[in-house]
Design a protein around this motif. Structure first.
Motif, PDB file in Angstrom:
ATOM      1  N   ILE A 153       0.875  -1.201   0.047  1.00 15.18           N
ATOM      2  CA  ILE A 153      -0.062  -0.053  -0.115  1.00 15.18           C
ATOM      3  C   ILE A 153       0.760   1.263   0.038  1.00 15.18           C
ATOM      4  O   ILE A 153       0.714   2.219  -0.874  1.00 15.18           O
ATOM      5  N   TYR A 154       1.923   1.245   0.814  1.00 15.98           N
ATOM      6  CA  TYR A 154       2.838   2.472   0.779  1.00 15.98           C
ATOM      7  C   TYR A 154       3.604   2.485  -0.468  1.00 15.98           C
ATOM      8  O   TYR A 154       3.855   3.677  -1.137  1.00 15.98           O
ATOM      9  N   THR A 155       3.917   1.489  -1.175  1.00 19.21           N
ATOM     10  CA  THR A 155       4.604   1.595  -2.455  1.00 19.21           C
ATOM     11  C   THR A 155       3.520   1.911  -3.398  1.00 19.21           C
ATOM     12  O   THR A 155       3.917   2.881  -4.169  1.00 19.21           O
ATOM     13  N   ALA A 156       2.078   1.738  -3.440  1.00 20.73           N
ATOM     14  CA  ALA A 156       1.299   2.180  -4.319  1.00 20.73           C
ATOM     15  C   ALA A 156       1.267   3.974  -3.972  1.00 20.73           C
ATOM     16  O   ALA A 156       1.039   4.645  -4.849  1.00 20.73           O
ATOM     17  N   PHE A 157       1.003   4.014  -2.651  1.00 24.61           N
ATOM     18  CA  PHE A 157       0.956   5.667  -2.367  1.00 24.61           C
ATOM     19  C   PHE A 157       2.112   6.355  -3.007  1.00 24.61           C
ATOM     20  O   PHE A 157       1.824   7.571  -3.385  1.00 24.61           O
ATOM     21  N   GLY A 158       3.327   5.756  -2.582  1.00 29.33           N
ATOM     22  CA  GLY A 158       4.514   6.600  -2.957  1.00 29.33           C
ATOM     23  C   GLY A 158       4.612   6.643  -4.527  1.00 29.33           C
ATOM     24  O   GLY A 158       5.080   7.902  -5.014  1.00 29.33           O
ATOM     25  N   ALA A 159       4.235   5.706  -5.353  1.00 27.67           N
ATOM     26  CA  ALA A 159       4.282   5.629  -6.743  1.00 27.67           C
ATOM     27  C   ALA A 159       3.353   6.784  -7.293  1.00 27.67           C
ATOM     28  O   ALA A 159       3.448   7.164  -8.407  1.00 27.67           O
TER      29      ALA A 159
END
Length: 129
Positions: free
Chosen positions: A76-82
């Protein structure tokens, strides 16, 4: 489901970026006129569609931020950052292509880059102790 505040420093930074985004989304969604003034935008004539668009973006930020805060998972943090990295890239394109070289655009570019970097640095292990 229990809500837990992160204990690792890196995750706290990612969590903070998500919480800030959720707060900003809340403000944008429920005070679109204020948000439009801050961003230097204004509705045109009698047409009020701009408010719908701004509220929609605010709702997106609110949902994205709350999703990251509540779920607090690396993917989720990866998608948020991306998502914020792509938003920052789009702002760079706008600055270069749309004659958008203004102070507010540069300020928002820095904000988006920081919001993108914090969760991505955490996910990729840059804050390991």
């Amino acid at each position: 489901m229990e809500f837990e505040f992160p204990t690792e420093f890196g995750e706290q930074l990612a969590f903070g970026a998500a919480a800030f985004t959720a707060f900003a989304g809340f403000v944008i969604m429920f005070a679109p006129g204020l948000a439009m003034r801050v961003f230097g935008l204004a509705p045109r004539g009698e047409r009020r569609e701009g408010f719908s668009e701004v509220r929609s973006v605010g709702g997106f930020y609110l949902g994205l931020g709350l999703g990251a805060v509540v779920l607090a998972q690396p993917l989720i943090y990866t998608a948020f950052g991306a998502a914020f990295a792509m938003a920052a890239f789009a702002r760079i394109v706008s600055i270069l292509s749309d004659k958008g070289s203004t102070y507010i655009n540069y300020l928002l570019l820095v904000v988006q880059a920081i919001i993108a970097a914090l969760p991505l640095l955490y996910v990729f292990g840059f804050f390991q102790t």
